[in-house]
Design a protein around this motif. Structure first.
Motif, short mmCIF file in Angstrom:
data_model
loop_
_atom_site.label_atom_id
_atom_site.label_comp_id
_atom_site.label_asym_id
_atom_site.label_seq_id
_atom_site.Cartn_x
_atom_site.Cartn_y
_atom_site.Cartn_z
N MET A 95 2.79 -16.81 -6.38
CA MET A 95 1.58 -17.53 -5.94
C MET A 95 0.36 -16.60 -5.87
O MET A 95 -0.77 -17.06 -5.91
CB MET A 95 1.79 -18.14 -4.55
N THR A 96 0.62 -15.30 -5.67
CA THR A 96 -0.50 -14.35 -5.61
C THR A 96 -0.12 -13.11 -6.43
O THR A 96 1.06 -12.80 -6.57
CB THR A 96 -0.79 -13.88 -4.16
N LEU A 97 -1.13 -12.43 -6.94
CA LEU A 97 -0.91 -11.15 -7.63
C LEU A 97 -1.67 -10.07 -6.88
O LEU A 97 -2.76 -10.32 -6.37
CB LEU A 97 -1.42 -11.21 -9.08
N PRO A 98 -1.11 -8.85 -6.82
CA PRO A 98 -1.81 -7.78 -6.09
C PRO A 98 -2.99 -7.22 -6.90
O PRO A 98 -2.92 -7.14 -8.13
CB PRO A 98 -0.72 -6.71 -5.93
N GLY A 133 -4.45 2.28 -3.77
CA GLY A 133 -5.58 1.49 -4.27
C GLY A 133 -5.44 -0.01 -4.03
O GLY A 133 -6.21 -0.81 -4.58
N PHE A 134 -4.45 -0.42 -3.22
CA PHE A 134 -4.25 -1.86 -2.97
C PHE A 134 -5.37 -2.39 -2.07
O PHE A 134 -5.53 -1.95 -0.94
CB PHE A 134 -2.88 -2.08 -2.30
N ASP A 188 0.83 -1.22 0.00
CA ASP A 188 0.00 0.00 0.00
C ASP A 188 0.86 1.26 0.00
O ASP A 188 0.35 2.37 0.05
CB ASP A 188 -0.91 -0.01 1.23
N ARG A 189 2.19 1.09 -0.02
CA ARG A 189 3.07 2.27 0.07
C ARG A 189 3.29 2.93 -1.27
O ARG A 189 3.24 2.28 -2.31
CB ARG A 189 4.43 1.84 0.62
#
Length: 691
Positions: free
Chosen positions: A159-162, A168-169, A135-136
């Protein structure tokens, strides 16, 4: 609990400020271990319980805690990120089976992450990666994963995508299940919903998922063939088993993202710890060694029924006495048992066994293979010592600690403080093997030595607050060394005639510079018995003990080779002591003629600065005799890599902050010793000889 497959011994490590302690805090909250979240910046994080940690907002010593997730027991160690306390990371990794490497979403792979990653590679610890602070401002998940590949030479298995970035996260997409986890803004880790993948990310998710499946299936030929020939994907259990296998083999590192501070993404990291990191029986067992440190070919197999094998990896002194943090590799222990310390050869009685939750303790009656516990009542056990079954002794591979590079003199303020200081320093040496204390025989000063200015600053603070000892502190001193630059052939005869038997020894020898880092080498080429073989060790000892004081300013001598060529002996008057005395005198005679040179510690420096101040920073490093090695641009500034002598770097942080309006950061660690320029050497030698 005795089912070892449900154990995970993990460490959390990263560069300063990447968010390790906050991540640990969130894990404890999620697993129900704590009910109120503490924040590092408020000074009330659970694992930062030292006053010094709370004030500075940094972790100084590794703290252990235990939590439960999905019916698994997680023994977690939160480690420091600052380079001066690297030793804490090193000794924690030594006893862990898995780790979570935390990287800052905007800072990326920072210098200390590189050092810790290298330590983890040396200890062959399986890891998962958590890209934090998504979020930075300037956070970029894909840039960080690129850096992991380029800088660390590691393969991040994404394994994960933002979903969204910076402000905007909002959540992450789990590639395996194709589900989007979206958190609300309540800050509650449980405040999330599982939804379908956002429409604008579908193609990207499929692209990364395909890469994930292909990398994983390289560990199962049969499933790979079916996947390639028929295009059918194996079952989820098969894919997970492949990911676990690759993770344990260090072929890749499952990579997740989130924001620990905002409580987003931690559940997936915990699931990964359970699914992909090894339990104690799945890692290579610790090798056993003999007393010289050579491997015997035996291993400490993780088995509660086996003979006791445990490694003490940290001593901590607190109000109840010394706590000895211990990893049990094999066998089990109960309160009141006796264990043999192979280093001292003495048996120790185990008084109490406690499980640590930061600075709280939970009493236990016994502990077994796979456990990390603290023992109370150990008298002579130090960091790196092995505790074992007295009937079946063995030693585990010990730990190697770096030598300190900086020292300061301290004086107690009054007589009462002087007595307390000795006891306090004794306890502090036991706790931290990279901290050394010496007394200067001539001046009577107490010299403390450590890994950096911050390290010694904290030690003086601990003396004052924890032990109530007020001291005056001298200016920092550099640990100089000496070496020689020329080859010299020489001869020395030692003769002493007194009433009765005399002393006689003659040696012909060569002294020459050895390769960097070799220390002291000795070789004998004597033939024909002119110096009998039994006296060679005495000659070697004479030279070796003399090396502690160099010819220029009395600093230890480095990297010298001595070759014994020939000599003479007397049937009655020659003895080992005569040859040792001859070697000592020969050292004093020859070293000043062999081109002695002062050596200074050179530090590897990594400076982060905003773009507009790069010129000032480089100019300043050049003034400090620095050599610029390269520059890397990041989204929020530039990283300048350089080497510079430690002597020029004192107080650098203050100057850097002034130059960069408080936005610059730097870290430095010891690199090597190099020759001192004459102008600098003359000053140092003058001061040393005047003292």
């Amino acid at each position: 609990m005795t089912d070892l497959t449900k154990y995970r011994n993990i460490g959390i490590f990263a560069h300063v400020d990447a968010g390790k302690t906050t991540t640990t805090e969130r894990i404890l909250k999620l697993t129900g271990k704590i009910h109120k979240l503490g924040e590092v910046h408020d000074g009330d994080a659970t694992t930062d319980f030292m006053e010094q940690e709370q004030e500075r907002g940094i972790t100084i010593q590794s703290a252990a805690t235990t939590a439960f997730w999905d019916d698994h027991r997680l023994n977690i160690i939160d480690t420091p990120g600052h380079v001066d306390f690297t030793i804490e990371v090193y000794r924690s990794l030594k006893v862990l089976d898995g780790g979570v490497g935390v990287f800052c979403g905007s800072g990326g792979v920072e210098p200390q992450s590189e050092t810790n990653w290298r330590y983890a590679n040396d200890s062959k610890v399986a890891r998962i990666i958590f890209v934090n602070k998504m979020d930075r401002l300037g956070a970029d998940f894909y840039r960080v994963t690129d850096q992991v590949q380029k800088v660390l030479g590691a393969h991040p298995l994404i394994m994960t995508l933002p979903i969204g970035e910076e402000d905007g996260f909002v959540g992450v997409v789990d590639l395996l299940t194709r589900k989007a986890w979206i958190w609300d803004e309540s800050g509650d880790p449980q405040g999330y919903t599982e939804e379908d993948v956002p429409a604008d990310m579908v193609d990207k998710v499929e692209q990364y998922r395909e890469m994930l499946i292909e990398s994983a299936l390289e560990h199962d030929d049969e499933a790979m063939m079916v996947y390639l020939d028929e295009g059918t994907e194996p079952e989820m259990d098969t894919i997970k088993a492949c990911i676990k296998k690759g993770t344990i083999n260090l072929d890749f590192f499952p990579t997740y993202c989130g924001s620990a501070f905002k409580n987003k993404g931690i559940q997936l990291v915990l699931n990964a710890v359970v699914d992909y990191l090894p339990n104690p029986t799945e890692v290579n067992p610790q090798p056993e060694v003999d007393l010289e440190g050579n491997e015997t070919g035996e291993f400490a197999i993780v088995d509660p029924e086996g003979p006791l094998r445990a490694l003490a990896f940290k001593i901590m002194d607190d109000r109840f006495g010394a706590l000895t943090f211990t990893r049990i590799y094999s066998g089990s222990i109960k309160k009141g048992d006796s264990a043999l310390n192979t280093f001292t050869g003495k048996t120790e009685r185990i008084g109490r066994i406690v499980e640590m939750h930061a600075d709280e303790r939970i009493e236990r009656d016994s502990a077994q293979a796979g456990d990390i516990v603290a023992l109370i009542g150990m008298k002579n056990t130090r960091t790196g010592h092995t505790l074992c079954d007295p009937k079946n002794p063995a030693t585990l591979e010990p730990m190697v600690f770096p030598d300190p590079v900086i020292s300061i003199a301290i004086h107690p303020k009054d007589k009462a403080a002087s007595e307390k200081m000795g006891v306090a320093l004794g306890k502090m040496i036991q706790e931290d093997p990279s901290f050394r204390v010496e007394t200067d025989e001539e001046s009577g000063e107490t010299i403390i030595k450590g890994m950096g200015e911050l390290h010694l600053d904290i030690k003086v603070d601990i003396l004052k607050r924890t032990h109530g000892v007020e001291v005056d502190v001298g200016a920092p001193q550099v640990a100089y060394r000496e070496s020689i630059t020329k080859l010299l052939e020489d001869s020395y005869t030692h003769k002493k005639q007194t009433g009765g038997a005399g002393q006689f020894a003659k040696i012909d020898y060569v002294v020459e510079p050895a390769e960097t880092g070799t220390g002291f080498e000795f070789e004998s080429k004597v033939t024909g018995g002119n110096v009998p073989r039994e006296f060679w060790p005495a000659v070697e000892k004479g030279f070796k003990t003399s090396m502690e004081e160099g010819p220029l300013a009395g600093y230890p001598l480095l990297d010298v080779k001595v070759t014994l060529l020939d000599g003479a002996f007397h049937a009655v008057d020659s003895s080992a002591i005569a040859y040792e005395l001859a070697a000592r005198a020969a050292y004093r005679q020859s070293m000043p003629k062999a081109g002695p040179q002062l050596m200074e510690p050179i530090m590897k420096i990594d400076v982060f600065t905003p773009d507009e101040h790069v010129g000032d920073v480089i100019g300043d490093l050049n003034r400090r005799r620095g050599m610029i090695q390269g520059q890397d641009s990041a989204s929020t500034g530039v990283r300048v890599k350089a080497t510079a002598p430690l002597a020029e770097m004192f107080g650098y942080i203050g100057d850097l902050r002034t130059m960069t309006s408080g936005r610059g950061q730097f870290s430095m660690e010891f690199s090597h010793y190099a020759g001192c320029p004459n102008s600098v050497a003359e000053d140092v030698i003058k001061k040393a000889n005047a003292a």
